[in-house]
Design an enzyme around this catalytic site. Structure first.
Site: not given
Ligand SMILES: O=C(O)[C@]1(O)C=C(c2cccc(Sc3ccccc3)c2)[C@@H](O)[C@H](O)C1
Length: 151
Positions: A12, A19, A24, A75, A99, A101
Site C-alpha cells: 500500500n 490518501r 502519512y 518500511n 525499520e 514507519h
Molecule cells: O506508519 C507506517 O509507515 C506503516 O508502516 C504503514 C502502514 C500503512 C498502512 C496502510 C496504508 C499505508 S500507505 C497508504 C497511505 C494512504 C493511503 C493509501 C496507502 C501504510 C501501516 O500498515 C503500518 O502499521 C505503519
C-alpha cells in the site's frame, strides 16, 4: 560508512500521499525515492529500492541483497505486524537493517504496536513522517561498515 543501501517499502505504500494525508502526509513514494536517491548520491552510496504489495516479491529481493547490500532500510507496512517470513528472510541474509514507519504506530491501533522485525533491527524510526527515511539513511551512512565483498 555504508557503500550500498536498499530501501524496501511494503504493501500500500505505492499509494502514499494519495490518501490518509493526516496520517502519512502528502509526500508521494516517488518523492521519497527521489530524495533518498539524491541523499545517497551526495554520500557516494549506491542506492536501490523496491516497493511491492506481495510478500514473496519482497522476500526474493531480500535474498538477492545478500553479499551485495550493506544496509537495508525497510518500511514493511502491514507486513510489520504479520510476517514471520519477512523476519526470517532479513535475519537469514545477515544484513543490518533499520525499520521505518511514517506514522507513530504506538499511537494507533493495538495491532500495530507489535512488530515481527523490531527486536532484530539496528534501529526503529517511527512517527517522524517521511523524514524517517532520511534519518535512517543518515544513520546508516555514519554507522554501518561496508561488508568485505566475498572473493
Ligand atoms: O506508519 C507506517 O509507515 C506503516 O508502516 C504503514 C502502514 C500503512 C498502512 C496502510 C496504508 C499505508 S500507505 C497508504 C497511505 C494512504 C493511503 C493509501 C496507502 C501504510 C501501516 O500498515 C503500518 O502499521 C505503519
Amino acid at each position: 560508512m555504508a557503500k550500498s543501501i536498499l530501501l524496501i517499502n511494503g504493501p500500500n505504500l505505492n499509494l502514499l500521499g494519495a490518501r490518509e494525508p493526516s496520517i502519512y502526509g502528502s509526500t508521494t513514494l516517488p518523492d521519497v525515492i527521489h530524495a533518498a536517491t539524491q541523499q545517497c548520491a551526495s554520500k557516494s552510496i549506491a542506492f536501490s529500492h523496491i516497493q511491492s504489495n506481495h510478500e514473496g516479491v519482497l522476500i526474493d529481493r531480500i535474498h538477492e541483497a545478500r553479499g551485495d547490500v550493506d544496509c537495508i532500510i525497510i518500511n514493511p507496512g502491514a507486513f510489520t505486524h504479520t510476517s514471520v517470513a519477512i523476519r526470517d528472510a532479513i535475519v537469514g541474509v545477515d544484513i543490518p537493517f533499520v525499520e521505518v514507519h511514517i506514522s507513530n504506530v504506538h499511537k494507533r491501533e493495538a495491532f500495530r504496536h507489535h512488530s515481527y522485525l523490531s527486536d532484530k533491527a539496528e534501529a526503529v524510526v517511527c512517527g517522524l513522517g517521511v523524514f524517517g527515511y532520511e534519518a535512517a539513511i543518515e544513520w546508516a551512512s555514519r554507522n554501518v561498515k561496508p561488508k568485505e565483498k566475498a572473493q
